[in-house]
Design a protein around this motif. Structure first.
Motif, PDB file in Angstrom:
ATOM      1  N   UNK A   3     -13.836 -11.745  -6.229  1.00 39.27           N
ATOM      2  CA  UNK A   3     -12.626 -11.324  -6.925  1.00 39.27           C
ATOM      3  C   UNK A   3     -12.561  -9.806  -7.042  1.00 39.27           C
ATOM      4  N   UNK A   4     -13.699  -9.164  -7.229  1.00 43.15           N
ATOM      5  CA  UNK A   4     -13.738  -7.698  -7.275  1.00 43.15           C
ATOM      6  C   UNK A   4     -13.377  -7.122  -5.911  1.00 43.15           C
ATOM      7  N   UNK A   5     -13.889  -7.713  -4.866  1.00 43.01           N
ATOM      8  CA  UNK A   5     -13.560  -7.231  -3.519  1.00 43.01           C
ATOM      9  C   UNK A   5     -12.075  -7.459  -3.226  1.00 43.01           C
ATOM     10  N   UNK A   6     -11.544  -8.583  -3.668  1.00 44.26           N
ATOM     11  CA  UNK A   6     -10.126  -8.864  -3.464  1.00 44.26           C
ATOM     12  C   UNK A   6      -9.266  -7.813  -4.176  1.00 44.26           C
ATOM     13  N   UNK A   7      -9.639  -7.459  -5.405  1.00 45.72           N
ATOM     14  CA  UNK A   7      -8.896  -6.434  -6.138  1.00 45.72           C
ATOM     15  C   UNK A   7      -9.005  -5.082  -5.439  1.00 45.72           C
ATOM     16  N   UNK A   8     -10.192  -4.762  -4.944  1.00 43.69           N
ATOM     17  CA  UNK A   8     -10.378  -3.481  -4.264  1.00 43.69           C
ATOM     18  C   UNK A   8      -9.543  -3.401  -2.993  1.00 43.69           C
ATOM     19  N   UNK A   9      -9.412  -4.514  -2.288  1.00 50.68           N
ATOM     20  CA  UNK A   9      -8.618  -4.510  -1.065  1.00 50.68           C
ATOM     21  C   UNK A   9      -7.148  -4.217  -1.372  1.00 50.68           C
ATOM     22  N   UNK A  10      -6.632  -4.804  -2.435  1.00 49.36           N
ATOM     23  CA  UNK A  10      -5.246  -4.529  -2.797  1.00 49.36           C
ATOM     24  C   UNK A  10      -5.065  -3.073  -3.198  1.00 49.36           C
ATOM     25  N   UNK A  11      -6.045  -2.524  -3.919  1.00 48.19           N
ATOM     26  CA  UNK A  11      -5.953  -1.140  -4.367  1.00 48.19           C
ATOM     27  C   UNK A  11      -6.203  -0.142  -3.241  1.00 48.19           C
ATOM     28  N   UNK A  12      -6.726  -0.602  -2.104  1.00 47.74           N
ATOM     29  CA  UNK A  12      -7.025   0.294  -0.978  1.00 47.74           C
ATOM     30  C   UNK A  12      -5.771   0.742  -0.233  1.00 47.74           C
ATOM     31  N   UNK A  13      -4.662   0.069  -0.429  1.00 50.82           N
ATOM     32  CA  UNK A  13      -3.480   0.278   0.410  1.00 50.82           C
ATOM     33  C   UNK A  13      -3.046   1.739   0.538  1.00 50.82           C
ATOM     34  N   UNK A  14      -3.016   2.535  -0.542  1.00 48.27           N
ATOM     35  CA  UNK A  14      -2.477   3.900  -0.402  1.00 48.27           C
ATOM     36  C   UNK A  14      -3.267   4.790   0.549  1.00 48.27           C
ATOM     37  N   UNK A  35      -7.591  -8.872   2.740  1.00 47.16           N
ATOM     38  CA  UNK A  35      -7.662  -7.772   3.702  1.00 47.16           C
ATOM     39  C   UNK A  35      -6.419  -7.740   4.594  1.00 47.16           C
ATOM     40  N   UNK A  36      -5.972  -8.898   5.040  1.00 43.19           N
ATOM     41  CA  UNK A  36      -4.768  -8.952   5.868  1.00 43.19           C
ATOM     42  C   UNK A  36      -3.548  -8.492   5.082  1.00 43.19           C
ATOM     43  N   UNK A  37      -3.464  -8.894   3.821  1.00 44.15           N
ATOM     44  CA  UNK A  37      -2.353  -8.448   2.989  1.00 44.15           C
ATOM     45  C   UNK A  37      -2.364  -6.933   2.817  1.00 44.15           C
ATOM     46  N   UNK A  38      -3.539  -6.361   2.625  1.00 47.60           N
ATOM     47  CA  UNK A  38      -3.644  -4.907   2.473  1.00 47.60           C
ATOM     48  C   UNK A  38      -3.256  -4.191   3.755  1.00 47.60           C
ATOM     49  N   UNK A  39      -3.720  -4.684   4.894  1.00 53.01           N
ATOM     50  CA  UNK A  39      -3.403  -4.038   6.161  1.00 53.01           C
ATOM     51  C   UNK A  39      -1.905  -4.073   6.457  1.00 53.01           C
ATOM     52  N   UNK A  40      -1.213  -5.049   5.905  1.00 50.87           N
ATOM     53  CA  UNK A  40       0.227  -5.131   6.110  1.00 50.87           C
ATOM     54  C   UNK A  40       0.994  -3.994   5.476  1.00 50.87           C
ATOM     55  N   UNK A  41       0.342  -3.210   4.616  1.00 52.92           N
ATOM     56  CA  UNK A  41       1.009  -2.066   4.001  1.00 52.92           C
ATOM     57  C   UNK A  41       1.131  -0.892   4.968  1.00 52.92           C
ATOM     58  N   UNK A  42       0.393  -0.927   6.088  1.00 52.43           N
ATOM     59  CA  UNK A  42       0.453   0.164   7.056  1.00 52.43           C
ATOM     60  C   UNK A  42       1.751   0.092   7.868  1.00 52.43           C
ATOM     61  N   UNK A  43       2.179   1.241   8.345  1.00 53.79           N
ATOM     62  CA  UNK A  43       3.342   1.295   9.221  1.00 53.79           C
ATOM     63  C   UNK A  43       2.891   1.230  10.674  1.00 53.79           C
TER      64      UNK A  43
END
Length: 872
Positions: free
Chosen positions: A544-555, A582-590
Motif C-alpha cells: 500500500x505504501x508503494x502504491x501511494x508512492x507510485x501515484x505521488x510520483x506522477x509530477x 505503476x501503469x496508472x502513474x505512467x499514464x500521466x506522461x505525455x
C-alpha cells in the motif's frame, strides 16, 4: 447516562439464554482470551498527549436482549434510551453504552470527531416526518456539537452550532470550524466569538443534489489519507485549504457512507450489496473522458448479503417480495446497507483483523465483515453463521452511521425514527405496515451509542490535539489508531507545519506502517515531497505504501529518469496492486513514453481487467497512436483481453473530435488495403458507431474526403455502406437510408418534460447516462432502454430485480418503481432517455403507457430480466 448507570443497565438486561457467538468462541466452544499489544509513541506515554492504553483493556461477558421475540403488532411503543439499550445483543467481550440521546438530539444521520474529541452531529429533522414526506423542505436541520467535559465517557454538553438547514447530510470538522453539506451548498462555518454557535458561514461550493431525492445524493464528507475530501454518491471530490475548494471529476460510487483502510482504499455500500471497494483511486476513472469507466471501481467484494436480525419486522420496503423476508418473517437479505467503517484501531476487533462494520437500519442491526486480501483481490467475508455483531428488538433503532472514536470505541448513530424509506421509493405495502404499527411517531428521537470492549473503564482522558505542538503531532503519527494519525496529519497540513526532517525520519524509520504512509502523504500535502522521498517509499515492504508512492510520483516522471525507470520496473512487480498503480502513474506522461511499458504489461496480463483499465485511463487523446504502436507487431492482439482493449480504444478514438475520427477511418482503410485481418476489428467499431445494422443509421461528419477508406470501399460492400453515411465538405448529395425521424412538436414537449423528470435519476444513472459502478447500470447504449418500449415501460412502472450484465460489469439488486403516477410523465422520461446519451429509439406515447398499464394490471412486484426477455 453515566458509565455506572450504563453498566447497571447492561447487567439488568442480561438473560440466562445461551448463544453461540463465533467471535467469542474458538474451536469446540473454547473461549478465546484476547490480548493486546500497543506501540504507543513515547510522547503519549509521557502524558503530553493523552495515552489510551492505560484504560483500553480486555474483558469478557455477554450482553443479551431481555426478549428476542418482542411483539411487533400494531402500536409498537417507543422505547426510552435505557430500554433500547437493554434490547441489544453483542458478542462476548463487548458491551453497548449510551452517550447521547433526546432531548439533546433528534434524527441524527452523521457524526464526526474534532481534534479535541468533541462529536459533531448532523440532524435531518425534516426527513420523512410522515409516510408521505410532507413538509420535508422545512428549515429544521441542525449541526450539534457534543462535548464530554469531565472525560467520563458521556457527552454532557450539546450546543447547536448551526441551524435553519434544509436536509443537511454531512459534517467535517476542520480549520477551527466545519464543512457542512447542506444541499444545494457546501458550507464552511466557524464560531468567531466563542459562544459555540457559528457566526461566520459562507458557501464554498454549490450544485449538490439532495433536496428532491435525499436517498440518492452526495454525502459522507471524508478526508482521505491523500488530503482529498471524498464523498459517496458524488461525481466530484475536492481539496480545501480553509478558504477555497478545488474540485475534480470522479465517477459516482456507493450510496450512503464511505470509509477507507490504512492504505487509503475507499469502501462504500449500495443498499442491497454488502460492500464495494475501489481497487484503484476514483480519479483515474474520470481521467479519460472518452471511456465509460474503468475496471476496479465500485467492485462488489462481499461474499454474502444475508442478514440475521433479532426479530421479525415486516415493515420493510418490498417485504412482500419473495426472498426479502425469511420464512420466520425476519429480514433475510441486506436492503438498506449503509455507512461502512473499517476498524483501524488495532484492537477493537483484533481477533478478526481487517474487520469492516456496516449498518442495516431496516434490520435494526450492525453487521461485521472481514476483509481477505490475495494478490490485489479482495473478499469481504461474514465471520458468523448465526446472529450479527449487534442486533436490537427495538423497531425504531435505526443505525445509519458509524465512526470509530479516539477511544477506539465504535460509535453508532441511531436515527431513531420508524420511517426510514423516502417517499420517492416507499411502497404502499411499507406505508401500510408503518402506519399500522404506529411507527410514524415520535419524531423527537435520536441516540448515539458506543460499543466498547467489556472491561472496567478507568479514568478517561480525551484528546486535546489542537493544543499539541507540531513535533508532538508528528509523534502522534505513530499511534496505532487510525483516528489519531489522521487527525494529527490534518492538523499539520492546516498549520503548514515546518517539520520536514521529522516527517522524513518517520517515513524512513518508523515500524508503524500507518505512520509511514501518513508521513508520505503529509509531506505531499504540505508541498514538501521530492523524488528522493518517493524513491524511498517505493522500497517500502508494504504494498500500500508503494502504491501511494507510485501515484505521488506522477509530477516527476517526465524529468526524473531514475524515478521513471523505477516506476517502469514496478509494472513487472509480483504484486498485482503495484503493477496496476505503476501503469496508472505512467499514464500521466505525455507522448509515447509509456507505450512500451503498456505493451509489456498487456503481454503479461492482458486478460486482467484492472491492467486493461489502467492502460485505457492513461491514453486520453492517444488512443489511435497507441493502437498504431501495438499493431506494428503483426501478432497483436494476442489474447481475448488485448482484443477487448483494442475494441475499446477504437471506440474511444471515434468519440474524439473530427480529426481523430477521420484518422481512424483512414487507418482502417490502410489495414484493409494491406489485407490485414485486424481491419475487421477496427471496422466493427466503425459500423457500430454508424449504427449500420439499425433502421436509421447515423451520419459521420468528417473534415475532408477519406480517400484511403474510399479505396477500401471499392473492394468491400460493408465499407461502401459505411462510406455512404459519411459527409465531408464538397461531397455531392447521396441517397441514404432515412435518418432517425425528428420528434414531432408533441414529442418534443414530452422530451423536454422528461429531461426535467430525469434530473431525479442523476444520482444513480448520472446526468450523462453512464451509470454508477456497482450501483446502477448505464442507460447509454442499453438495450433495456432502446429495446421494446413495453419492456422499458414495465421497468419504470414496477421496477426490476435480479442479476444482469452490462458489458463486463454485473449488477444485482432491485431498481424500485419510478415514483411517477401519470402516464404522460412515464412517457416523457422514457422518451428522453431513449433519445439521449447516444440512444436512438422511438419515443414513447402516453397511450403506450396506458396500454401497458392495462396489460399488467394487478402486478405488485418488480420484473426479472428473464421475464422481460419475452416482452415485445
Amino acid at each position: 447516562m453515566s458509565p455506572e448507570a450504563t453498566k447497571a443497565a447492561n447487567r439488568d438486561s442480561q438473560s440466562g439464554a445461551e448463544f453461540d457467538w463465533p467471535l467469542a468462541r474458538g474451536a469446540g466452544g473454547v473461549s478465546i482470551e484476547p490480548t493486546m499489544a500497543m506501540s504507543t509513541p513515547s510522547l503519549l506515554v509521557a502524558g503530553a498527549i493523552p495515552c489510551l492504553a492505560a484504560w483500553l483493556l480486555w474483558g469478557s461477558g455477554e450482553q443479551r436482549s431481555t426478549d428476542l421475540d418482542a411483539p411487533t403488532g400494531a402500536g409498537v411503543s417507543s422505547l426510552t434510551p435505557e430500554e433500547t439499550l437493554a434490547t441489544f445483543v453483542v458478542p462476548q467481550g463487548y458491551r453497548v453504552e449510551l452517550v447521547a440521546s433526546e432531548p439533546s438530539l433528534a434524527a441524527p444521520v452523521h457524526a464526526a470527531f474534532d481534534a479535541d474529541g468533541a462529536l459533531w452531529v448532523v440532524e435531518m429533522r425534516a426527513f420523512m416526518k410522515d409516510v408521505w414526506g410532507r413538509d420535508e423542505l422545512a428549515q429544521e436541520g441542525r449541526v450539534v456539537r457534543l462535548v464530554d467535559g469531565d472525560d467520563d465517557g458521556s457527552f454532557e454538553s450539546a450546543t447547536t452550532f448551526l441551524d435553519g438547514l434544509v436536509l443537511p447530510r454531512s459534517v467535517l470538522p476542520c480549520f477551527d470550524g466545519a464543512l457542512v453539506l447542506a444541499p444545494p451548498d457546501l458550507l464552511f462555518a466557524r464560531d468567531r466569538d466563542g459562544d459555540g454557535r457559528a457566526d461566520d458561514v459562507r458557501v464554498v461550493a454549490s450544485g449538490f443534489d439532495g433536496l428532491d431525492n435525499p436517498e440518492h445524493a452526495p454525502n459522507a464528507l471524508t478526508w482521505g489519507l491523500d488530503g482529498v475530501i471524498h464523498l459517496a454518491q458524488s461525481r466530484r471530490e475536492f481539496t480545501f485549504d480553509g478558504e477555497r475548494v478545488v474540485e475534480r471529476a470522479v465517477p459516482s460510487i456507493g450510496q450512503w457512507g464511505l470509509t477507507f483502510d490504512d492504505g487509503g482504499r475507499l469502501y462504500t455500500t449500495p443498499n442491497s450489496t454488502a460492500l464495494l471497494a475501489d481497487l484503484v483511486p476514483k480519479r483515474y476513472g474520470a481521467r479519460n473522458g472518452r471511456i465509460d469507466s474503468i475496471a476496479g471501481l465500485g467492485v462488489s467484494i462481499g461474499t454474502s448479503n444475508a442478514v440475521r436480525p433479532a426479530f421479525a419486522n415486516p415493515a420493510v420496503n418490498r417485504g412482500y417480495q419473495a426472498g426479502v423476508l425469511g420464512a420466520d418473517g425476519k429480514l433475510a437479505q441486506l436492503t438498506a446497507a449503509c455507512s461502512p467503517v473499517v476498524d483501524r484501531t488495532a484492537w477493537f476487533a483484533s481477533e478478526s483483523p481487517g474487520s469492516v462494520f456496516l449498518c442495516e437500519p431496516a434490520g435494526n442491526l450492525v453487521k461485521q465483515l472481514v476483509l481477505e486480501h490475495t494478490d490485489g483481490r479482495l473478499r469481504a467475508v461474514d465471520p458468523r453463521t448465526s446472529g450479527e455483531f449487534l442486533t436490537s428488538t427495538d423497531p425504531r433503532f435505526r443505525p445509519v452511521a458509524l465512526t470509530f472514536g479516539p477511544d477506539a470505541a465504535l460509535y453508532v448513530v441511531d436515527f431513531g425514527r420508524g420511517v426510514l424509506q423516502h417517499a420517492n421509493f416507499i411502497t404502499p405495502y411499507l406505508r401500510d405496515q408503518t402506519t399500522a404499527r404506529g411507527l410514524e411517531r415520535p419524531l423527537e428521537r435520536g441516540r448515539i451509542f458506543r460499543v466498547v470492549r467489556d472491561v472496567p473503564v478507568g479514568p478517561r482522558e480525551w484528546p486535546r490535539l489542537s493544543r499539541a505542538s507540531d513535533l508532538e503531532l508528528v509523534r502522534v503519527l505513530e499511534h496505532e489508531q487510525g483516528w489519531w494519525r489522521d487527525t494529527a496529519a490534518r492538523l499539520l497540513v492546516e498549520r503548514g507545519a515546518r517539520v520536514d526532517d521529522a516527517l522524513r525520519f518517520v517515513l524512513e524509520a518508523s515500524p508503524v506502517r500507518g505512520a509511514r504512509i501518513a508521513s508520505l502523504h503529509t509531506l505531499a500535502r504540505l508541498g514538501r515531497l521530492g523524488p528522493a522521498d518517493v524513491l524511498r517509499a517505493l522500497d517500502d515492504p508494504w504494498d500500500a505504501q508503494r502504491r501511494a508512492a507510485l501515484e505521488l510520483a506522477e509530477p516527476w516522471l517526465a524529468d526524473h529518469a531514475d524515478l521513471r525507470a523505477r516506476v517502469e520496473r514496478s509494472t513487472s512487480s509480483a504484486s498485482r496492486e503495484e503493477r496496476v498503480a505503476a501503469l496508472l502513474a505512467l499514464g500521466a506522461q505525455t507522448g509515447t513514453r509509456a507505450f512500451h511499458a503498456f505493451t509489456r504489461a498487456l503481454d503479461q496480463s492482458g486478460d486482467d481487467a484492472l491492467v486493461r483499465g489502467a492502460v485505457l485511463s492513461g491514453l486520453q487523446d492517444r488512443e489511435l497512436a497507441f493502437l498504431r504502436h501495438t499493431f506494428d507487431d503483426p501478432s497483436w492482439p494476442r489474447s481475448q483481453g488485448e482484443t477487448a482493449l483494442a475494441r475499446e480504444l477504437v471506440q474511444a478514438a471515434l468519440r474524439r473530435p473530427d480529426l481523430t475520427r477521420f484518422a481512424t477511418l483512414e487507418w482502417c482503410g490502410e489495414l484493409a488495403l494491406a489485407w490485414d485481418a485486424r481491419a475487421a476489428l477496427v471496422f466493427d467499431r466503425i459500423a457500430a458507431t454508424l449504427a449500420l445494422d439499425e433502421e436509421h443509421p447515423r451520419t459521420l461528419e468528417l473534415p475532408s474526403r477519406p480517400r484511403t477508406f474510399e479505396r477500401a470501399a471499392t473492394q468491400r460492400v460493408a465499407y461502401a455502406q459505411a462510406l455512404m453515411q459519411c459527409d465531408w465538405p464538397g461531397r455531392p448529395a447521396v441517397v441514404r437510408k432515412p435518418p432517425l425521424r425528428p420528434l414531432s412538436d408533441t414529442e418534443r414537449r414530452l422530451f423536454d418534460r422528461g429531461e426535467r423528470i430525469y434530473s431525479t435519476c442523476h444520482a444513480c444513472h448520472q446526468g450523462d447516462g453512464r451509470g454508477s459502478p456497482g450501483l446502477a447500470p448505464p442507460l447509454a447504449g442499453s438495450t433495456r432502454v432502446t429495446g421494446p418500449a413495453a419492456s422499458a415501460i414495465r421497468i419504470v412502472m414496477h421496477g426490476l430485480e435480479g442479476r444482469y450484465r452490462f458489458g463486463e460489469a454485473e449488477y444485482a439488486g432491485t431498481m424500485p418503481p419510478v415514483p411517477l403516477s401519470e402516464d404522460h410523465e412515464i412517457a416523457a422520461v422514457l422518451t428522453y432517455v431513449r433519445r439521449s446519451f447516444g440512444n436512438r429509439a422511438d419515443p414513447v406515447s402516453p397511450a403506450d403507457v396506458t396500454r401497458e398499464r392495462e396489460r399488467t394490471r394487478g402486478r405488485d412486484r418488480p420484473w426479472t430480466p428473464e421475464e422481460l426477455e419475452t416482452v415485445r
